[in-house]
Enzyme design. Structure first.
Site, short mmCIF file in Angstrom:
data_model
loop_
_atom_site.label_atom_id
_atom_site.label_comp_id
_atom_site.label_asym_id
_atom_site.label_seq_id
_atom_site.Cartn_x
_atom_site.Cartn_y
_atom_site.Cartn_z
CG ASP A 705 17.88 -31.97 27.15
OD1 ASP A 705 18.25 -31.01 26.43
OD2 ASP A 705 18.59 -32.98 27.32
C1 BGC Z 1 21.26 -31.74 25.32
C2 BGC Z 1 21.46 -30.76 26.45
C3 BGC Z 1 21.87 -29.44 25.88
C4 BGC Z 1 20.77 -28.96 24.94
C5 BGC Z 1 21.04 -27.60 24.32
C6 BGC Z 1 20.34 -31.21 24.24
O1 BGC Z 1 20.43 -31.99 23.10
O2 BGC Z 1 20.78 -32.96 25.83
O3 BGC Z 1 22.42 -31.24 27.33
O4 BGC Z 1 22.14 -28.52 26.89
O5 BGC Z 1 20.64 -29.88 23.89
O6 BGC Z 1 22.05 -27.64 23.40
#
Ligand code: BGC
Length: 933
Positions: A705
């Site tokens: 993530d």
């Molecule tokens: C989230 C993800 C997301 C990523 C990119 C993170 O804050 O937990 O689910 O895909 O950001 O935006």
């Protein structure tokens, strides 16, 4: 790879609308409240009627849409009904004085809005209406959970009073819930509205879908993907949920209906799988052991009512308690009929593999530790239209059987008690507790034993990645050419908004350096997800119904068709992987991201996700299943430890992922921010290698993530601890600003001191490259895409659902200023111009924008310009005509985090000319940190 198929927008919209309608769940419908009838005058209450929530917030809610049809918008178009205009006017006036509260940025938007107090006069004035619709709404988002408070899980007093007053005044009161996931429902009994309809968050076509149901064009056929219990305290996870350091999954496998149907039926207001229709159905079913590995269920559904409709047939198993203990019901199959006319019948055949209901023995109680087993006894099947009413349909006798021999993985290290079913004196099952079995195998030792031997470095032999595609060389021969630095660069994705891929997207990965590009490696692209494509530069995309809603359709072909359109949209926009579906389990109704996820049940979650991937794969692009795994709480999500038994992990929290990998062919996975049983998932070898690759034969790649951390055992995770990710098989760290900056983390050092090996890096690089070879990114790089595809990708901008390339302006290395020549920009009223801007890494801080402007108009003319950074409004500059004189206007743009951004100017009137635009650092980090002191 398959042929490019252009996006069919009308089909996209039609499928989304159908999903939005078929995901609506009707919980109550008395007094023939619904459907609305020809000639009905309808009074619409609730401010959310004027502000439809198309999705939740955060990364999963940032789709820029061309339009959104809300519920009221759609109702206004209905010819067969009239709306109480006077009442709408009252609301409009009130909303003018009480505007929608946008909050202040990421994670700060309020999850409900102030509601208008409903006076008796207002209700009285609407009395002439035949029916009343009351809209209540909630949003939710990332980094924050829902709360068991008014305005979040509970209705506010004003909302409740509104529902109560309207329900008293109108026999046909219909409460419409525009919410991300379930909310408290005690008020239904207290306020007694005639009808209650969950419509969730339906994306840009949502309002149309809701109107289809309200008007009766679509007969409601959505089913709850969660149990709605009377009180939040009734959910067995509630006592631990929200703990900021250690969240014990005490309820073990007894999540949702598995708990309620086994131990606490009386606490349920609406059971899992429940949802009414405007017609009635009779389901008769027979379940039979087909052969030694399978069971077949044949169900005949008859429409016994008066209107056309579809029904969902659900199959549940009741396994013998054995020594492990089992829930009284577990969903093992479902199917939806086509539209049945009154009197019509349809027979559905649902095949169930015995493997799907085997239990995992993590204690050795059956004598077969770490195996999936079928305990001896009678397996009973219950079939129907919700978990509670499903009727006995047959049983078979199963001798004890080991179904799969696995190895212990991810077991907890800290002692805790987990729930186990024990028979009470009256023969009913009671929740007892036993010690959760603890870890006996050290994953680090296992990792070391199974390490890949490094492939000998050959240096550049002239092989390109395309040669692997064309089978001229093997992947191993290709990777042998890459230096340590090259391999480390492949481990790092760049974002957000990297100019190396489609503008506005979350990350670029793969061939990000000139050296890697020389080897013929393209930069691949991924972006959020799951509610549609997120382009932070403002490119429009299609906004999808949310995860919960898709689950409620229980309609796999429909979801697959919808995601086939998403796949086409991705390919047209040069996006290789969507960052979705989100498929964590709705362990507790208060999890802030439940709206993105699907259900409390892993089987349904797994299949709804699997078909999304199958749909996207028709365009050779894919989804990223996330967040792997046990990302069930947003509060302190980077640190809170999910303490879970291995059995619960495997049967509940990993099961959906297993289905998405095995049945959906998922090939992109995102690990989570936090730890499971003390090990941060991004560096969790047992999760990412032992289970994912070893047991499930996963051959895709894993990304972290965004800005995730990992830890070495016994230590806390830190932002620069990335080496454990490398050895665990987390192939790409997301995201950094410059992948070639070797000083940004501990990877280079860990390679030098032997903590990680070149073999680890090579293995990970091969996973990434193998993925890239299966996406259109390699075809684009090799210029092997058709003219038709190229043309579709080159269409300009904003309104065409295509993210065209943008000019990016880099900062002057001497001054740090970004200077843009805007003299040729089209400043016509209604137009916007967008460009990329890259600021210097050592010049983060607050920026000003200075714009040279001129207008030949007189000074009575008003010329407004809206300035956006990353599609968020930062400032407005409104000048008056300058009679041909050049002027300079300077405004504050606020803080710039990260180097890559988009500047967009929107022109509100004709007659403006621009010269140079300058972005200038006002206060750098040193000054800003001084202010803080
Ligand atoms: C989230 C993800 C997301 C990523 C990119 C993170 O804050 O937990 O689910 O895909 O950001 O935006």
């Amino acid at each position: 790879m398959g042929k490019f198929t252009p996006l069919d927008f009308n089909k996209y919209a039609a499928l989304a609308r159908q999903a939005a309608a078929e995901g609506c769940v009707l919980l109550k419908n008395e007094n023939e409240a619904l459907p609305l009838r020809k000639g009905d005058k309808v009074a619409v209450f609730g401010r959310i009627a004027f502000h439809y929530y198309k999705s939740g917030l955060g990364s999963g809610g940032l789709v820029n849409t061309k339009y959104v049809v809300g519920i009221l918008d759609a109702l206004k178009e209905e010819k067969d009904i009239t709306l109480d205009e006077n009442l709408l006017g009252t609301y409009e006036k009130w909303i003018e004085k009480n505007p929608y509260d946008e909050g202040q940025g990421w994670g700060k938007v309020p999850w409900s809005q102030k509601e208008m107090e409903l006076t008796d006069e207002i209700v009285e004035s609407a009395k002439g209406a035949d029916a009343a619709i009351v809209v209540v709404g909630r949003t939710a988002g990332e980094d924050q959970d829902n709360k068991n408070e008014a305005g979040s899980y509970l209705l506010t007093d004003t909302e409740k009073e509104m529902v109560e007053k309207v329900s008293k005044a109108f026999a046909r009161t219909i409460v419409v819930l525009n919410v991300g996931n379930i909310i408290d429902m005690k008020w239904v009994k207290e306020c007694n509205p005639a009808a209650v309809l969950y419509v969730w968050q339906g994306g840009q076509e949502g309002g149309n879908g809701v109107a289809d149901v309200l008007m009766g064009r679509v007969n409601p056929c959505g089913k709850l993907t969660d149990t709605i219990a009377e009180n939040i305290e009734d959910y067995p996870s509630q006592s631990c949920f929200g703990d900021l350091t250690r969240n014990e999954y005490k309820e073990d496998i007894y999540v949702g209906y598995r708990y309620f149907e086994t131990f606490a039926k009386e606490k349920v207001l609406y059971p899992f799988g429940f949802g009414l229709s405007y017609t009635t159905f009779a389901v008769t079913a027979e379940a039979k052991e087909k052969d030694v590995d399978n069971v077949t269920v044949t169900a005949t559904v008859e429409n016994t009512g008066k209107t056309d409709g579809k029904e969902v047939v659900q199959v549940y198993v009741k396994a013998p308690q054995g020594v492990l203990g089992k829930p009284s019901r577990a969903l093992v199959g479902f199917a939806k009929t086509g539209v049945l006319a009154p009197g019509a019948k349809e027979t559905l055949t649902i095949d169930v593999t015995k493997e799907s209901f085997a239990s995992y023995d993590d204690s050795g109680a059956t004598g077969h530790k770490s195996c999936y087993v079928l305990e001896e006894g009678s397996y009973e099947f219950y079939v129907g239209s919700d978990v509670r009413s499903a009727a006995f349909a047959g049983a078979y006798e199963q001798p004890f059987k080991v179904v799969e021999i696995l190895t212990e993985a991810m077991a907890p290290v800290e002692a805790f008690e987990r729930m186990k079913a024990v028979p009470g004196e009256d023969g009913t099952l009671k929740p007892g507790y036993e010690a959760a079995p603890l870890r006996t195998v050290d994953p680090i030792e296992r990792m070391k034993e199974n390490r890949m031997e490094p492939i000998t470095y050959t240096g550049d032999k002239g092989y390109k990645l395309g040669d692997v595609l064309d089978k001229k060389v093997t992947m191993e021969e290709f990777v042998a050419q890459l230096s340590d630095e090259d391999l480390i660069c492949i481990f790092r994705g760049e974002g957000m908004c990297s100019p190396k891929v489609t503008p506005g997207t979350a990350a670029a990965f793969g061939g990000l350096t000139p050296e890697l590009q020389e080897f013929g490696i393209p930069a691949a692209c991924c972006t959020d997800g799951p509610s549609g494509l997120r382009f932070d530069c403002g490119t429009r995309a299609f906004s999808m119904p949310n995860g919960t809603l898709l689950g409620c359709t229980f309609d796999l072909p429909l979801v697959e068709d919808l995601y086939e359109m998403a796949g086409r949209e991705m390919r047209q926009n040069r996006v290789d992987a969507l960052l979705g579906p989100g498929m964590n389990i709705h362990r507790n109704p208060l999890n802030g991201r439940n709206f993105e996820y699907i259900s409390e049940d892993p089987y349904l979650t797994g299949w709804i996700s699997a078909v999304q991937i199958l749909g996207m794969e028709k365009s050779d692009v894919t989804g990223t299943i996330k967040h792997f795994c046990a990302n069930n709480q947003e509060s302190n999500r980077h640190h809170v430890d999910a303490v879970v038994s291995e059995r619960a992990l495997r049967e509940i929290y990993l099961k959906g992922y297993e289905i998405a990998v095995k049945e959906g062919g998922a090939r992109s996975i995102m690990s989570t921010y936090g730890p499971v049983n003390g090990i941060w998932t991004a560096g969790n070898y047992d999760l990412l290698t032992t289970i994912l690759r070893g047991e499930w034969n996963y051959d895709g790649f894993v990304m972290t993530d965004w800005w995730a951390m990992s830890n070495r055992e016994g230590y806390e995770a830190t932002k620069t601890t990335h080496a454990p990710m490398v050895s665990a098989g987390n192939d790409v760290f997301m995201v950094c600003t410059d992948c070639s900056d070797m000083g940004q983390d501990d990877v280079k050092e860990a390679l030098e001191n032997g903590e990680i090996t070149r073999g680890d890096l090579q293995r990970n690089a091969m996973n990434v490259l193998h993925f890239i070879l299966g996406t259109p990114s390699i075809l684009r790089f090799l210029d092997r895409i058709s003219e038709e595809e190229k043309e579709a990708q080159e269409q300009m901008g904003d309104n065409d659902f295509v993210a065209a390339d943008l000019v990016t302006y880099e900062a002057d290395p001497a001054t740090g200023d970004v200077v843009i020549d805007a003299s040729a920009w089209n400043t016509k009223k209604g137009n916007s111009e967008v460009c990329g801007v890259t600021i210097l890494a050592d010049k983060m801080g607050t920026y000003d924008i200075e714009i040279e402007m001129k207008s030949d108009l007189e000074d009575l003319a008003q010329l407004p310009v809206t300035v956006y950074i990353d599609n968020i409004v930062k400032t407005m500059i409104s000048i008056r005509g300058t009679k041909g004189e050049w002027i300079k206007e300077t405004r504050d743009l606020g803080f710039f985090f990260g180097p890559n951004h988009y500047l967009k100017l929107y022109f509100g009137a004709n007659g403006l000319e621009l010269g140079k635009i300058r972005l200038k650092l006002r206060e750098g980090m040193e000054v800003l940190s001084k202010h803080e002191e």
